[in-house]
Design an enzyme around this catalytic site. Sequence first.
Site, PDB file in Angstrom:
ATOM      1  N   GLY A  42       0.816  -1.220   0.000  1.00  0.00           N
ATOM      2  CA  GLY A  42       0.000   0.000   0.000  1.00  0.00           C
ATOM      3  C   GLY A  42       0.843   1.260   0.000  1.00  0.00           C
ATOM      4  O   GLY A  42       0.501   2.246   0.648  1.00  0.00           O
ATOM      5  N   ALA A  43       1.951   1.218  -0.750  1.00  0.00           N
ATOM      6  CA  ALA A  43       2.864   2.380  -0.746  1.00  0.00           C
ATOM      7  C   ALA A  43       2.641   3.286  -1.962  1.00  0.00           C
ATOM      8  O   ALA A  43       3.517   4.064  -2.324  1.00  0.00           O
ATOM      9  CB  ALA A  43       4.315   1.904  -0.687  1.00  0.00           C
ATOM     10  N   SER A  45       0.187   5.482  -1.929  1.00  0.00           N
ATOM     11  CA  SER A  45      -0.358   6.740  -1.390  1.00  0.00           C
ATOM     12  C   SER A  45      -0.270   6.742   0.131  1.00  0.00           C
ATOM     13  O   SER A  45       0.121   5.742   0.742  1.00  0.00           O
ATOM     14  CB  SER A  45      -1.825   6.914  -1.824  1.00  0.00           C
ATOM     15  N   SER A 176      -5.566  -0.268  13.649  1.00  0.00           N
ATOM     16  CA  SER A 176      -6.256   1.000  13.909  1.00  0.00           C
ATOM     17  C   SER A 176      -6.873   0.937  15.295  1.00  0.00           C
ATOM     18  O   SER A 176      -7.242  -0.141  15.773  1.00  0.00           O
ATOM     19  CB  SER A 176      -7.373   1.205  12.879  1.00  0.00           C
ATOM     20  N   TYR A 205     -14.880  -3.337   9.170  1.00  0.00           N
ATOM     21  CA  TYR A 205     -13.542  -2.717   9.083  1.00  0.00           C
ATOM     22  C   TYR A 205     -12.837  -2.866  10.431  1.00  0.00           C
ATOM     23  O   TYR A 205     -11.669  -3.277  10.503  1.00  0.00           O
ATOM     24  CB  TYR A 205     -13.644  -1.239   8.686  1.00  0.00           C
TER      25      TYR A 205
HETATM   26  N1  LIG Z   1      -5.771   7.210   7.587  1.00  0.00           N
HETATM   27  C1  LIG Z   1      -6.168   6.899   8.813  1.00  0.00           C
HETATM   28  O1  LIG Z   1      -6.734   7.720   9.543  1.00  0.00           O
HETATM   29  C2  LIG Z   1      -5.918   5.513   9.348  1.00  0.00           C
HETATM   30  C3  LIG Z   1      -6.242   5.267  10.684  1.00  0.00           C
HETATM   31  C4  LIG Z   1      -6.016   3.997  11.197  1.00  0.00           C
HETATM   32  C5  LIG Z   1      -5.459   3.025  10.388  1.00  0.00           C
HETATM   33  N2  LIG Z   1      -5.167   3.304   9.086  1.00  0.00           N
HETATM   34  C6  LIG Z   1      -4.574   2.232   8.276  1.00  0.00           C
HETATM   35  O2  LIG Z   1      -3.406   2.716   7.630  1.00  0.00           O
HETATM   36  C7  LIG Z   1      -3.170   1.932   6.471  1.00  0.00           C
HETATM   37  C8  LIG Z   1      -2.783   2.836   5.312  1.00  0.00           C
HETATM   38  O3  LIG Z   1      -3.909   3.581   4.938  1.00  0.00           O
HETATM   39  P1  LIG Z   1      -3.865   5.101   4.439  1.00  0.00           P
HETATM   40  O4  LIG Z   1      -4.592   5.889   5.445  1.00  0.00           O
HETATM   41  O5  LIG Z   1      -2.504   5.489   4.033  1.00  0.00           O
HETATM   42  O6  LIG Z   1      -4.847   4.992   3.157  1.00  0.00           O
HETATM   43  P2  LIG Z   1      -4.600   5.107   1.586  1.00  0.00           P
HETATM   44  O7  LIG Z   1      -3.916   6.369   1.231  1.00  0.00           O
HETATM   45  O8  LIG Z   1      -5.963   4.841   0.997  1.00  0.00           O
HETATM   46  O9  LIG Z   1      -3.631   3.894   1.262  1.00  0.00           O
HETATM   47  C9  LIG Z   1      -4.097   2.579   1.164  1.00  0.00           C
HETATM   48  C10 LIG Z   1      -3.127   1.797   0.307  1.00  0.00           C
HETATM   49  O10 LIG Z   1      -3.587   0.435   0.256  1.00  0.00           O
HETATM   50  C11 LIG Z   1      -3.544   0.003  -1.090  1.00  0.00           C
HETATM   51  N3  LIG Z   1      -4.476  -1.070  -1.388  1.00  0.00           N
HETATM   52  C12 LIG Z   1      -5.836  -1.041  -1.296  1.00  0.00           C
HETATM   53  N4  LIG Z   1      -6.343  -2.204  -1.744  1.00  0.00           N
HETATM   54  C13 LIG Z   1      -5.291  -2.975  -2.109  1.00  0.00           C
HETATM   55  C14 LIG Z   1      -5.185  -4.278  -2.659  1.00  0.00           C
HETATM   56  N5  LIG Z   1      -6.270  -5.028  -2.944  1.00  0.00           N
HETATM   57  N6  LIG Z   1      -3.960  -4.776  -2.927  1.00  0.00           N
HETATM   58  C15 LIG Z   1      -2.847  -4.033  -2.685  1.00  0.00           C
HETATM   59  N7  LIG Z   1      -2.891  -2.775  -2.181  1.00  0.00           N
HETATM   60  C16 LIG Z   1      -4.108  -2.263  -1.897  1.00  0.00           C
HETATM   61  C17 LIG Z   1      -3.896   1.258  -1.874  1.00  0.00           C
HETATM   62  O11 LIG Z   1      -3.549   1.064  -3.216  1.00  0.00           O
HETATM   63  P3  LIG Z   1      -4.505   1.600  -4.426  1.00  0.00           P
HETATM   64  O12 LIG Z   1      -4.037   2.978  -4.675  1.00  0.00           O
HETATM   65  O13 LIG Z   1      -4.245   0.641  -5.537  1.00  0.00           O
HETATM   66  O14 LIG Z   1      -5.912   1.536  -3.940  1.00  0.00           O
HETATM   67  C18 LIG Z   1      -3.063   2.291  -1.144  1.00  0.00           C
HETATM   68  O15 LIG Z   1      -1.731   2.238  -1.600  1.00  0.00           O
HETATM   69  C19 LIG Z   1      -4.417   1.091   6.251  1.00  0.00           C
HETATM   70  O16 LIG Z   1      -4.182  -0.223   6.685  1.00  0.00           O
HETATM   71  C20 LIG Z   1      -5.450   1.754   7.138  1.00  0.00           C
HETATM   72  O17 LIG Z   1      -6.438   0.841   7.587  1.00  0.00           O
HETATM   73  C21 LIG Z   1      -5.369   4.525   8.552  1.00  0.00           C
END
Ligand SMILES: NC(=O)c1ccc[n+]([C@@H]2O[C@H](COP(=O)([O-])OP(=O)(O)OC[C@H]3O[C@@H](n4cnc5c(N)ncnc54)[C@H](OP(=O)(O)O)[C@@H]3O)[C@@H](O)[C@H]2O)c1
Length: 325
Positions: A42-43, A45, A176, A205
């Site tokens: 997930g790198a 974004s 989370s 989730y």
């Molecule tokens: N942001 C918050 O407030 C928050 C809080 C608690 C936990 N988190 C956790 O932090 C982590 C990172 O999230 P983020 O906030 O940085 O969100 P994000 O910007 O939406 O990043 C998510 C990443 O996961 C990838 N991904 C989604 N579906 C995938 C798949 N089927 N196979 C491979 N890669 C996939 C996305 O790729 P695509 O571009 O291809 O979709 C993207 O690179 C997640 O596990 C999230 O649950 C976030």
Amino acid sequence: MPPVDWAYLWGTKGESGFGSRSTAQDVTEGIDLSSRTAIVTGATSGIGLETARVLAMRGAHVVIPARTLKAAEQAKSAIISELPDAKVSTGELDLGSFASIRTFVDEFKSLNAPLNILINNAGVICRGLQLSEEKMELQFAINHLGHFLLTKLLLDTMIRTSEETRIEGRIVNISSKAHAILTDSTDFQKLNTENRMSNWHPTLYAGSKLANILHVKELSRQLKERRANITANALHPGVVHTQIFRNLRPAIQSYISICSLLMRPVPQGAATTCYVATHSRVNGISGRYFEDCNEATCSPLANDMALAKELWNFSESFIEARNKN
Ligand SMILES: NC(=O)c1ccc[n+]([C@@H]2O[C@H](COP(=O)([O-])OP(=O)(O)OC[C@H]3O[C@@H](n4cnc5c(N)ncnc54)[C@H](OP(=O)(O)O)[C@@H]3O)[C@@H](O)[C@H]2O)c1
């Protein structure tokens, strides 16, 4: 209730000397990762991209697997444009497909490369019931099961690397605080059964994020039993302004944009991940949960070792059964 990151707004610091306002660059200052190879899922974004950028900045060889090679190459270009000497490789990986996970691992292993750090960061929040290739609810499939299989398939490479290099391997699951929404093990067990494939529930989730912690609890126990020089920990990155909310209703997304000043910026959002993956203060610490670059308390359910074992067995048998089909 607006999505507020209170810890970030208060600016708390903990025993590590770092806190909610520390950035990924702050926590890795002076750390030389030039002998490390890391995979960051997930790198493309958000937190994952910043994690990959900072690990590369500290000298690590960073592997970025993404759903399309184009997306992985774009992430690589973004890093290389700022850090021309960065060592970044790309690959194709859809965590919602067991076949894609196996192909990625086969390709990675064919390079005979070492692997010191595995960051299971990719994640999704879905609106309504969606299923993975193996007909599992998509959030559980991507956030937990896909990473469970990826970790399982890469473990021998990580163990070999840690033995050959005598450097502690690190597995980091991005969970989370939402994991604590589930307080009853029967609710979680119900979600774990075939119900996941036919019923939508708003706590799905949270359940997948609880699974991220239970995964490292049992994995860490098994690694200790095998005397492997590898740790496995989970963390909450904060309430971070990223694209994670992109699948929610447009009205909710607009509301979240308005609230973005109350959320943690991405450089701070990647700090706990980089701290747990690289810092010497975390040496030998395994099966724990972190927030704001410090060890923190997860929910009682996330500490339930019997539930962790049960989830492990369920995940293994689900994967095994789909393998036979
Ligand atoms: N942001 C918050 O407030 C928050 C809080 C608690 C936990 N988190 C956790 O932090 C982590 C990172 O999230 P983020 O906030 O940085 O969100 P994000 O910007 O939406 O990043 C998510 C990443 O996961 C990838 N991904 C989604 N579906 C995938 C798949 N089927 N196979 C491979 N890669 C996939 C996305 O790729 P695509 O571009 O291809 O979709 C993207 O690179 C997640 O596990 C999230 O649950 C976030």
